[in-house]
Design an enzyme around this catalytic site. Structure first.
Site, PDB file in Angstrom:
ATOM      1  N   LYS A  28       0.884  -1.110   0.107  1.00 23.28           N
ATOM      2  CA  LYS A  28      -0.027  -0.108  -0.032  1.00 23.28           C
ATOM      3  C   LYS A  28       0.844   1.445  -0.231  1.00 23.28           C
ATOM      4  O   LYS A  28       0.589   2.441  -0.537  1.00 23.28           O
ATOM      5  CB  LYS A  28      -0.992   0.137   1.129  1.00 23.28           C
ATOM      6  CG  LYS A  28      -0.340   0.031   2.579  1.00 23.28           C
ATOM      7  CD  LYS A  28      -1.104   0.081   3.782  1.00 23.28           C
ATOM      8  CE  LYS A  28      -0.529  -0.168   5.046  1.00 23.28           C
ATOM      9  NZ  LYS A  28      -0.071   1.229   5.487  1.00 23.28           N
ATOM     10  N   THR A  29       1.894   1.257   0.759  1.00 21.50           N
ATOM     11  CA  THR A  29       2.952   2.293   0.703  1.00 21.50           C
ATOM     12  C   THR A  29       3.286   2.745  -0.784  1.00 21.50           C
ATOM     13  O   THR A  29       3.433   4.001  -1.033  1.00 21.50           O
ATOM     14  CB  THR A  29       4.093   2.151   1.765  1.00 21.50           C
ATOM     15  OG1 THR A  29       3.379   1.847   2.844  1.00 21.50           O
ATOM     16  CG2 THR A  29       4.601   3.636   2.042  1.00 21.50           C
ATOM     17  N   ASP A 214      -3.333   7.584   4.880  1.00 18.58           N
ATOM     18  CA  ASP A 214      -2.800   6.250   5.090  1.00 18.58           C
ATOM     19  C   ASP A 214      -3.517   5.518   6.476  1.00 18.58           C
ATOM     20  O   ASP A 214      -3.715   6.400   7.374  1.00 18.58           O
ATOM     21  CB  ASP A 214      -1.326   6.289   5.391  1.00 18.58           C
ATOM     22  CG  ASP A 214      -0.494   4.890   5.138  1.00 18.58           C
ATOM     23  OD1 ASP A 214      -1.556   3.894   4.669  1.00 18.58           O
ATOM     24  OD2 ASP A 214       0.461   4.844   5.707  1.00 18.58           O
ATOM     25  N   GLU A 215      -3.755   4.203   6.642  1.00 20.87           N
ATOM     26  CA  GLU A 215      -4.040   3.691   7.773  1.00 20.87           C
ATOM     27  C   GLU A 215      -5.595   4.155   8.204  1.00 20.87           C
ATOM     28  O   GLU A 215      -5.821   4.807   9.405  1.00 20.87           O
ATOM     29  CB  GLU A 215      -3.215   3.801   9.219  1.00 20.87           C
ATOM     30  CG  GLU A 215      -1.812   3.339   8.875  1.00 20.87           C
ATOM     31  CD  GLU A 215      -1.884   1.753   8.701  1.00 20.87           C
ATOM     32  OE1 GLU A 215      -2.655   0.927   9.001  1.00 20.87           O
ATOM     33  OE2 GLU A 215      -0.500   1.365   9.105  1.00 20.87           O
ATOM     34  N   GLN A 245      -6.765  -4.712  10.214  1.00 13.31           N
ATOM     35  CA  GLN A 245      -5.760  -4.164  11.030  1.00 13.31           C
ATOM     36  C   GLN A 245      -5.807  -2.958  11.822  1.00 13.31           C
ATOM     37  O   GLN A 245      -5.255  -2.087  12.265  1.00 13.31           O
ATOM     38  CB  GLN A 245      -4.502  -3.884  10.176  1.00 13.31           C
ATOM     39  CG  GLN A 245      -3.965  -4.841   9.510  1.00 13.31           C
ATOM     40  CD  GLN A 245      -2.659  -4.641   8.488  1.00 13.31           C
ATOM     41  OE1 GLN A 245      -1.527  -4.319   9.108  1.00 13.31           O
ATOM     42  NE2 GLN A 245      -2.952  -4.812   7.324  1.00 13.31           N
ATOM     43  N   ARG A 603       3.352  -9.956  10.270  1.00 13.76           N
ATOM     44  CA  ARG A 603       4.657  -9.397  10.120  1.00 13.76           C
ATOM     45  C   ARG A 603       5.532 -10.247   9.769  1.00 13.76           C
ATOM     46  O   ARG A 603       6.640  -9.937   9.252  1.00 13.76           O
ATOM     47  CB  ARG A 603       4.904  -8.968  11.591  1.00 13.76           C
ATOM     48  CG  ARG A 603       4.165  -7.863  12.306  1.00 13.76           C
ATOM     49  CD  ARG A 603       3.955  -6.562  11.389  1.00 13.76           C
ATOM     50  NE  ARG A 603       2.541  -6.926  10.846  1.00 13.76           N
ATOM     51  CZ  ARG A 603       1.909  -6.225   9.782  1.00 13.76           C
ATOM     52  NH1 ARG A 603       2.750  -5.193   9.336  1.00 13.76           N
ATOM     53  NH2 ARG A 603       0.810  -6.583   9.186  1.00 13.76           N
TER      54      ARG A 603
END
Length: 671
Positions: A28-29, A214-215, A245, A603
């Site tokens: 996504k980044t 973002d997020e 998340q 992760r």
DNA sequence: GTTGTATTACTGTGA
DNA sequence: GTAATACAAC
């Protein structure tokens, strides 16, 4: 690396509101970075008209750097890339006149706010710590929900909410008197400002023409409102998020904002990123199966094209000491076999206190490690002291800062003097600092107390003048020297070594202050007031951790691990009452804990271990532990449980645990 | 009134 | 390991 079709679509859809549902590890980044570049290079947007908002300073900094790299520093200049809080601060700073704020306002962190609340509620709450904390969270929630004191009073039904609403109002009044803002104000104030001032809103909508968030699942009500106000009718924005998340509802995040977005913007374009580039298929499968136990608004089917991978292991330990030993023994074994580096491993845990034993075990085995979070740099006493000095110099009305350092180092200004001064200041409705210079104060205080106070007051004023008139870097340097803080540290620390450490921390702080005053290629030079507020936002912390770089095992909470990835991950304390945490079980919020476990699992790139204890000491009592329900929810054919049934007695375990490490150490040495 | 020393309890995640 | 508290000593 090329973009996949989903990423490609997400980058190039710019004609309207866009929601990118980005699963863990789906790049996504990259989408955000590429989209910013695309907007500037292909769509004719000026850099200064694009804003990208993140939740952590670390993410903001990383994004800044990656954007600079991908499109060149020159073109990237002027982009607004920051956290929500820093953006809010920026708006407040530019609009402080409209807001009726004095320049040089102080930023209170939650410890400051709590101290103030404690002061204000001595009569009502009678030192009840739990109540005080719940008052603090209630106020924070009100602010996050855009509820001002007057509304809170109206809404309050029961007696306690009425009391809280009254205290909220009192708190707000005092914050105003101190010329201080808290973290929630940084969002609340700009949001209310934009909502009620059309002219200001138009100005900011013209300033920020494309917004990326973002997020997004971590936004609270006020942050979402701020987004809506900033994008306005044109609705040119992209938000990226993942409902699986969402792990911050305890601080007011509303993952429902993902749903609201579709209702508020019917033309919303929904794009899903479902290919995971991070984890082995097995890890991903486990994560998917776990999270399938939660309800979903948008269905997502994450897949990986990487290898199937090693099984997930569940390690058992008799107690928490051996848990740490067990992790380290397994890690050393694995490192030896796989010829990996310490930096490839992360140990994740639910609560910060769990790091203690791990740290100790790592230290005794001389394994380098890096602990993120925990008692952070900025909550160390010596740093808070120095920050209080700087805050007072910048904003003399900051009574909190004043009280912290008037008598530190000792200046003969004790509680009695301060109480008299406080009463006087209260009566006159001025800050304690300005009260020092009032002529009729001597009616209330002894000459010795007066002269000590006056001396201190002059010192602060002198420093303030040195900062504004002369070179702020010198002024700051002189400040540390003049107060003899070093002597104070050596006299008051348990050992010379501890004092040295603290002094080093202070040098570190001043290095940052100096750097920020000077500016660098990513950031413009700042004034001292700016530096102080930025430091309170912990803006510099992560920059420091970046240059760590060494080969170190990473230790952090599950929360802190979001957005990161590691080849090998240990999740310790995979037990009921820890993950899910007892209080979440009580509150009936196991779903968020499941997401937390999901974040931890995703992760891991290559291998994953869970570690559980048979018993654990809590509150001085030894409690039996049960494996987390989440372990039961995982696909059992992907798990290998170690010693499922027969657990060795603590003595035996200890013996084997220790000798394992010793043996492995020897093996490594002979190699 | 101020300073020094000893004892106590606490730790769910964080901008 | 910290911070708040309590009490004695200057």
């Amino acid at each position: 690396m090329k973009l996949n079709p989903g990423q490609n679509e997400a980058v190039h859809y710019v004609s309207g509101p866009c929601l990118v549902l980005a699963g863990a590890g789906s790049g996504k980044t990259r989408v955000i970075i590429n989209k910013i570049a695309y907007l500037v290079q292909e769509c004719g947007y000026k850099a200064r008209h694009i804003a990208a908002v993140t939740f952590t300073n670390k993410a903001a900094r990383e994004m800044k750097e990656r954007v600079s790299k991908s499109m060149g520093r020159k073109e990237a200049r002027g982009l607004w890339i920051s956290t929500f809080h820093t953006l809010g601060l920026e708006i407040i700073k530019r609009e402080y006149k409209v807001l009726g704020l004095k320049p040089g306002f102080s930023l209170f962190d939650d410890q400051d706010s709590l101290a103030l609340l404690k002061e204000l509620t001595q009569n009502e709450l009678e030192e009840d710590k739990d109540l005080l904390k719940s008052l603090a969270t209630t106020i924070s929630n009100w602010k996050g929900d855009l509820v001002i004191p007057e509304q809170a009073k109206k809404l309050a039904k029961d007696e306690q909410s009425q009391l809280f609403a009254m205290l909220y109002q009192r708190y707000a009044q005092h914050m105003k008197a101190y010329n201080a803002l808290d973290f929630d104000d940084l969002i609340l104030i700009p949001t209310l400002l934009l909502r009620h001032h059309e002219e200001v809103r138009d100005r900011w909508q013209a300033k920020i023409r494309y917004l990326l968030v973002d997020e997004y699942q971590d936004t609270n009500t006020s942050q979402y409102e701020l987004v809506k106000l900033l994008v306005g009718q044109r609705a040119r924005f992209t938000v990226v998020g993942d409902d699986d998340q969402s792990i911050y509802s305890w601080r007011g995040a509303k993952p429902q904002n993902l749903v609201l977005l579709g209702e508020d913007f019917p033309k919303l374009k929904l794009i899903k990123l479902e290919q995971n580039y991070r984890s082995s298929q097995r890890i991903l499968r486990a994560a998917n199966i776990l999270i399938a136990n939660n309800p979903h608004v948008y269905d997502k089917a994450l897949f990986s094209e990487l290898a199937y991978g090693e099984p997930i292991r569940v390690l058992m330990a008799a107690n928490e000491e051996q848990e740490a030993e067990r992790v380290i023994a397994e890690m050393i074994r694995h490192k030896f076999v796989g010829r990996t580096q310490f930096g490839d491993y992360a140990i994740l845990y639910r609560g910060n206190h769990q790091s203690r034993l791990l740290e100790r075990a790592l230290m005794t085995n001389r394994i380098p490690y890096k602990l993120s979070g925990g008692t952070s740099f900025f909550s160390r006493a010596e740093i808070k002291d120095m920050m209080a000095y700087l805050r007072l110099v910048v904003n003399p009305d900051d009574d909190n800062a004043f009280l912290r350092i008037v008598n530190l180092p000792k200046r003969g200004i004790g509680p009695a003097t301060l109480e008299a001064l406080g009463n006087y200041a209260n009566k006159r409705n001025i800050s304690m600092f300005s009260a020092i210079f009032e002529a009729d104060l001597n009616h209330y205080l002894s000459p010795t107390a007066m002269s000590s106070l006056y001396k201190f007051g002059c010192f602060i004023v002198d420093t303030e003048e040195a900062v504004t008139r002369g070179d702020p870097v010198d002024a700051v340097k002189n400040l540390v020297r003049k107060i003899n803080y070093e002597d104070y540290l050596y006299e008051n620390s348990t050992s010379a070594k501890a004092a040295e450490m603290r002094m080093k921390n202070i040098s570190e702080l001043y290095r940052w202050v100096t750097e920020m005053l000077a500016g660098d290629d990513l950031d413009e030079p700042m004034t001292l007031p700016e530096v102080v507020t930025r430091l309170t936002l912990r803006d510099m912390m992560e920059r420091n951790s970046e240059d760590e770089g060494g080969d170190q095992v990473q230790l952090m909470t599950l929360h802190a691990s979001k957005g990161l990835e590691f080849p090998y991950v240990f999740m310790v304390g995979a037990e009921e009452r820890i993950l899910p945490h007892q209080s979440s079980i009580d509150e009936g919020n196991v779903e968020e804990e499941r997401r937390l476990a999901y974040v931890g699992i995703t992760r891991a790139q290559k291998e994953l271990w869970f570690v559980i204890c048979r018993e654990r000491r809590q509150f001085g009592e030894t409690m039996r532990c049960e494996p987390s329900r989440f372990l039961m929810e995982l696909p059992q054919d992907d798990l290998i449980w170690e010693n499922r049934k027969p657990l060795a007695s603590p003595e035996q375990q200890q013996a084997t645990g220790k000798s394992n490490i010793a043996n492995l150490r020897n093996m490594l040495k002979t190699k």
